[in-house]
Scaffold this active site. Structure first.
Site, PDB file in Angstrom:
ATOM      1  N   HIS A   1      24.875  42.616  73.925  1.00 21.74           N
ATOM      2  CA  HIS A   1      25.736  42.242  75.041  1.00 21.74           C
ATOM      3  C   HIS A   1      24.872  41.594  76.110  1.00 21.74           C
ATOM      4  O   HIS A   1      23.730  42.001  76.308  1.00 21.74           O
ATOM      5  CB  HIS A   1      26.406  43.464  75.670  1.00 21.74           C
ATOM      6  CG  HIS A   1      27.260  44.240  74.722  1.00 21.74           C
ATOM      7  ND1 HIS A   1      28.374  43.710  74.115  1.00 21.74           N
ATOM      8  CD2 HIS A   1      27.153  45.511  74.259  1.00 21.74           C
ATOM      9  CE1 HIS A   1      28.919  44.633  73.329  1.00 21.74           C
ATOM     10  NE2 HIS A   1      28.195  45.731  73.389  1.00 21.74           N
TER      11      HIS A   1
ATOM     12  N   CYS B   1      26.094  43.468  63.269  1.00 27.66           N
ATOM     13  CA  CYS B   1      27.183  44.018  62.467  1.00 27.66           C
ATOM     14  C   CYS B   1      26.795  44.245  61.018  1.00 27.66           C
ATOM     15  O   CYS B   1      27.638  44.189  60.130  1.00 27.66           O
ATOM     16  CB  CYS B   1      28.400  43.110  62.514  1.00 27.66           C
ATOM     17  SG  CYS B   1      28.737  42.531  64.147  1.00 27.66           S
TER      18      CYS B   1
ATOM     19  N   ALA C   1      24.923  46.920  64.674  1.00 31.66           N
ATOM     20  CA  ALA C   1      24.212  46.563  65.890  1.00 31.66           C
ATOM     21  C   ALA C   1      24.875  45.379  66.556  1.00 31.66           C
ATOM     22  O   ALA C   1      25.465  44.533  65.899  1.00 31.66           O
ATOM     23  CB  ALA C   1      22.776  46.203  65.542  1.00 31.66           C
ATOM     24  N   THR C   2      24.780  45.311  67.866  1.00 33.02           N
ATOM     25  CA  THR C   2      25.218  44.097  68.542  1.00 33.02           C
ATOM     26  C   THR C   2      24.450  43.933  69.839  1.00 33.02           C
ATOM     27  O   THR C   2      23.676  44.788  70.242  1.00 33.02           O
ATOM     28  CB  THR C   2      26.739  44.060  68.785  1.00 33.02           C
ATOM     29  OG1 THR C   2      27.097  42.711  69.075  1.00 33.02           O
ATOM     30  CG2 THR C   2      27.158  44.960  69.917  1.00 33.02           C
TER      31      THR C   2
ATOM     32  N   ILE D   1      33.760  43.603  66.979  1.00 38.90           N
ATOM     33  CA  ILE D   1      34.583  44.783  67.280  1.00 38.90           C
ATOM     34  C   ILE D   1      33.857  46.056  66.855  1.00 38.90           C
ATOM     35  O   ILE D   1      33.187  46.071  65.826  1.00 38.90           O
ATOM     36  CB  ILE D   1      35.937  44.706  66.520  1.00 38.90           C
ATOM     37  CG1 ILE D   1      36.723  43.482  66.998  1.00 38.90           C
ATOM     38  CG2 ILE D   1      36.760  45.982  66.724  1.00 38.90           C
ATOM     39  CD1 ILE D   1      38.045  43.298  66.289  1.00 38.90           C
ATOM     40  N   GLY D   2      33.992  47.085  67.642  1.00 39.83           N
ATOM     41  CA  GLY D   2      33.499  48.410  67.255  1.00 39.83           C
ATOM     42  C   GLY D   2      34.229  49.437  68.097  1.00 39.83           C
ATOM     43  O   GLY D   2      34.174  49.389  69.325  1.00 39.83           O
TER      44      GLY D   2
ATOM     45  N   PHE E   1      35.865  45.362  72.017  1.00 32.05           N
ATOM     46  CA  PHE E   1      35.425  44.094  71.438  1.00 32.05           C
ATOM     47  C   PHE E   1      34.574  43.320  72.424  1.00 32.05           C
ATOM     48  O   PHE E   1      34.568  43.593  73.623  1.00 32.05           O
ATOM     49  CB  PHE E   1      36.648  43.263  71.014  1.00 32.05           C
ATOM     50  CG  PHE E   1      37.543  42.870  72.151  1.00 32.05           C
ATOM     51  CD1 PHE E   1      37.298  41.711  72.896  1.00 32.05           C
ATOM     52  CD2 PHE E   1      38.642  43.650  72.491  1.00 32.05           C
ATOM     53  CE1 PHE E   1      38.135  41.339  73.943  1.00 32.05           C
ATOM     54  CE2 PHE E   1      39.479  43.299  73.540  1.00 32.05           C
ATOM     55  CZ  PHE E   1      39.225  42.133  74.268  1.00 32.05           C
TER      56      PHE E   1
ATOM     57  N   ARG F   1      30.303  54.565  68.335  1.00 33.10           N
ATOM     58  CA  ARG F   1      31.414  53.724  67.893  1.00 33.10           C
ATOM     59  C   ARG F   1      31.155  53.280  66.467  1.00 33.10           C
ATOM     60  O   ARG F   1      30.037  53.387  65.967  1.00 33.10           O
ATOM     61  CB  ARG F   1      31.546  52.492  68.791  1.00 33.10           C
ATOM     62  CG  ARG F   1      30.294  51.626  68.821  1.00 33.10           C
ATOM     63  CD  ARG F   1      30.559  50.190  69.209  1.00 33.10           C
ATOM     64  NE  ARG F   1      29.318  49.462  69.428  1.00 33.10           N
ATOM     65  CZ  ARG F   1      28.545  48.988  68.474  1.00 33.10           C
ATOM     66  NH1 ARG F   1      28.882  49.177  67.210  1.00 33.10           N
ATOM     67  NH2 ARG F   1      27.423  48.336  68.740  1.00 33.10           N
ATOM     68  N   GLY F   2      32.200  52.743  65.844  1.00 36.95           N
ATOM     69  CA  GLY F   2      32.026  52.198  64.516  1.00 36.95           C
ATOM     70  C   GLY F   2      31.259  50.889  64.587  1.00 36.95           C
ATOM     71  O   GLY F   2      31.040  50.341  65.662  1.00 36.95           O
TER      72      GLY F   2
END
Lengths: 422, 257
Positions: B115, B206, B112-113, B176-177, B189, B108-109
């Site tokens: 969850h 991000c 890093a994130t 968002i990605g 998101f 995905r665009g």
């Protein structure tokens, strides 16, 4: 007129897009709507489909480049049947018959044995990816018809080796008594990769190192005469490296076996000269590659090596800039070393080490003279060549360097204006 | 009015959800299913998108060479490139809280994130052309879904020009990605509701160094009931995309066209 495919306007506020990955290659036939390239803008990844069916004639921008909307990124000749371009051109052993046209779809049919290129098979063997274990079945092919390319396999190997590494138990603590005087430094993944590559190279290729001493007097004079003007005019530091790069590139053209790779199917001689230069970076080493070094003049070589080294230290190299080398030069002289026995970067055949350039008393025609001397050491793969060929190659390099400027060596018409002999 | 089915999956391991997304994506691409909105939570997971700069995200302090020397750095598209536990992250990602986090490189665009439980994740698998042809407009719509939801809980949020996502007083609350292929979307998101924010400190979310993350519970100083926020997200998705949401009772059997 080939069809120009542009970076599309993906939205009103989109001004540029970044190319993530090409899904096709030059010379490949594509169908209308087939995905050509993965691109990214802000938080969106997407793909560009082909507007026509035809033949990909030219890819104009590489992966990782960011280009403005409207920029032509690939040319497709409409309607032409695909010309069979070798999948991995550099690996076609010289003298082997051209590859048979692929029977599309065969590889995909279940029940039938999959076919892999000799290169892929060799690499698989080298890295212990079992054909019989079905490991290769798990590699996702990105070549035409789902064919597995060298890159696919290397990617797979990288991924699986990392997984294996992570699965290993942690380093066992040293005994308490010793522990006070010892320290366990965890190994970074960069270090691990370097370690693996070094061991693999030593295990694969029987290394022999031969050393020549070269009088750099003429090169030094030439350098002194031009370096200030170059720095002022072009901002280029003229070091000794580009001279040696240039000499090595010429010698590689004359002794192509030094510009080859050993393979089970035969020695793969490369008709292009891509010279890697080892750059030491924090906690490791990286080898950016100067492409077609044999076709570049001294100024270009100076500029490019300077730029690559700088960006290597800043960690700004692109992936494709550290790939595809056919020969390597390592300049350990920077640190004061006189000569060394460098380890070959697989699957190349040779690596040239440059020692420190020092003024030494040398005997020339029974007189003692003071000359800037350097030891050039060539480590070579004894499977591919013998000492005689290695020494011919080194002799040629010495000849070029010691005669620098004499015969207008390395005259390049495109770079006139610097001392008249560029 | 267009229909969109909502599948509330609850807590789903990232890899499973990704696989499910891909199945739905394929089905949606071939017009086998109608637009679908997945709403779910993940166990602790770090994901790395293929951000525009160099294709890889940066972990905090750049301790980990994600682009190892001499090796081909690309591997993200061969799904799912999964690393369990601390694989490859021995230095930076230490600390007990991360010991059990999964790590994925994702197609995905974005950068890093993180969850984790208590964060609402929304994955619209929709034919985008029915709503917009502007990819950035789609990002703005997803922001609007989150902003509307927040407003319903008396939280005023903002957009930050050049920094896609949803912000509350300079702190990031929604990320968002996405991936859009042939007009069909996947990924989406994430909105921080009750989730622990500490794990974000271990990465550069991000690609914005020094960004501070926040959550609804931090702002409101109390835990929220997840189903209420999920309700809000679903309602605002319906409003922004102007669709009729159809809740699917058995999420594993998405309804056909």
């Amino acid at each position: 007129m080939p069809k120009e495919v542009i970076m599309p306007q993906m939205g009103e506020s989109v001004v540029e897009g970044t190319i993530l990955k090409w899904l096709i290659q030059e010379g490949q036939r594509v169908e209308k709507d087939q995905s050509l390239v993965e691109i990214s803008t802000d938080k969106v990844d997407t793909e560009i489909p082909s507007p026509v069916s035809g033949l990909v004639t030219k890819i104009l921008h590489h992966a990782d480049e960011t280009v403005p909307v409207g920029t032509v990124i690939v040319l497709i000749e409409e309607g032409i049947e695909g010309v069979k371009v070798p999948q991995v051109p550099e690996t076609l052993p010289a003298g082997l018959p051209p590859k048979k046209p692929r029977e599309e779809g065969v590889e995909q049919r279940p029940g039938l044995e999959k076919r892999y290129s000799p290169l892929v098979r060799r690499l698989a063997k080298e890295y212990g990816v079992g054909l019989e274990k079905g490991d290769l079945e798990r590699v996702r092919g990105t070549g035409t018809g789902g064919r597995i390319t060298k890159e696919d396999l290397l990617g797979y190997i990288e991924a699986t080796q990392k997984t294996t590494l992570s699965a290993r138990p942690k380093i066992v603590e040293t005994k308490e008594a010793e522990g006070l005087k010892e320290e366990v430094i965890p190994v970074s993944s960069k270090r691990k990769i370097i370690a693996e590559r070094m061991v693999q190279s030593k295990r694969t290729a029987p290394h022999v190192t031969s050393t020549f001493e070269v009088d750099m007097g003429r090169v030094a004079r030439y350098r002194d005469a031009n370096k200030d003007a170059l720095l002022k005019g072009q901002g280029v530091h003229l070091t000794y490296l580009p001279f040696i790069l240039s000499a090595a590139a010429s010698a590689l053209k004359e002794y192509p076996l030094l510009n080859s790779s050993w393979s089970e199917d035969g020695t793969v001689v490369k008709r292009y000269v891509h010279i890697g230069i080892a750059v030491s970076i924090e906690d490791g080493l990286i080898v950016p590659v100067i492409r077609d070094a044999d076709r570049k003049g001294l100024l270009e070589l100076a500029k490019e090596s300077q730029d690559l080294a700088k960006r290597a230290r800043e960690k700004k190299l692109k992936v494709n800039e550290v790939q595809g080398g056919t020969f390597t030069i390592t300049n350990y002289g920077i640190g004061g070393s006189l000569f060394g026995t460098p380890i070959i970067l697989q699957p190349q055949t040779g690596i040239l080490g440059i020692g420190a350039i020092c003024k030494r008393a040398v005997v020339i025609e029974d007189a003692i003279a003071i000359r800037p001397m350097v030891y050039l050491s060539l480590s070579f793969d004894h499977r591919v060549i013998d000492g005689a060929q290695a020494d011919q190659f080194l002799s040629r390099i010495r000849e070029i360097l010691e005669g620098w400027g004499e015969k207008g060596e390395k005259v390049s018409g495109t770079e006139s204006g610097f001392g008249g002999i560029w | 009015m267009r229909r969109c089915q909502v599948l509330n999956l609850g807590l789903v391991e990232y890899g499973k959800a990704w696989e499910f997304q891909r199945d739905l994506f394929r089905a949606r691409s071939q017009n086998e299913i109608i637009d679908t909105f997945l709403i779910l939570q993940h166990p602790p997971t770090y994901t790395f998108g293929r951000c525009s700069q160099g294709g890889r995200s940066i972990l905090s302090e750049e301790k980990i060479p994600l682009n190892p020397p001499l090796l081909k750095g690309e591997s993200s598209l061969t799904p799912p490139f999964r690393k369990g536990g601390m694989g490859g992250f021995d230095r930076s990602l230490s600390g007990e809280d991360i010991e059990h986090a999964d790590i994925y490189w994702v197609d995905r665009g974005g950068g890093a994130t993180y969850h984790g439980p208590g964060q609402i994740v929304g994955y619209p698998i929709i034919g985008l052309k029915d709503y917009t042809t502007d990819l950035h407009a789609y990002l703005r719509m997803l922001e609007e879904v989150m902003m509307g939801t927040l407003k319903g809980f008396q939280i005023e949020s903002q957009r930050l020009k050049g920094y896609t996502g949803v912000w509350v007083e300079g702190e990031k609350i929604g990320s968002i990605g996405v991936r859009v292929i042939r007009g069909v979307t996947m990924h989406g998101f994430s909105l921080n509701v009750n989730n622990d924010l500490a794990p974000f400190d271990k990465i550069v979310p991000c690609n914005i160094r020094g960004v501070r993350m926040t959550s609804m519970s931090r702002i409101l100083r109390s835990e929220l009931i997840m189903s209420e926020v999920e309700e809000g997200v679903t309602d605002h998705f319906a409003r922004v995309f102007d669709v009729k949401m159809e809740r699917v009772s058995n999420p594993l059997q998405p309804c056909l066209v």
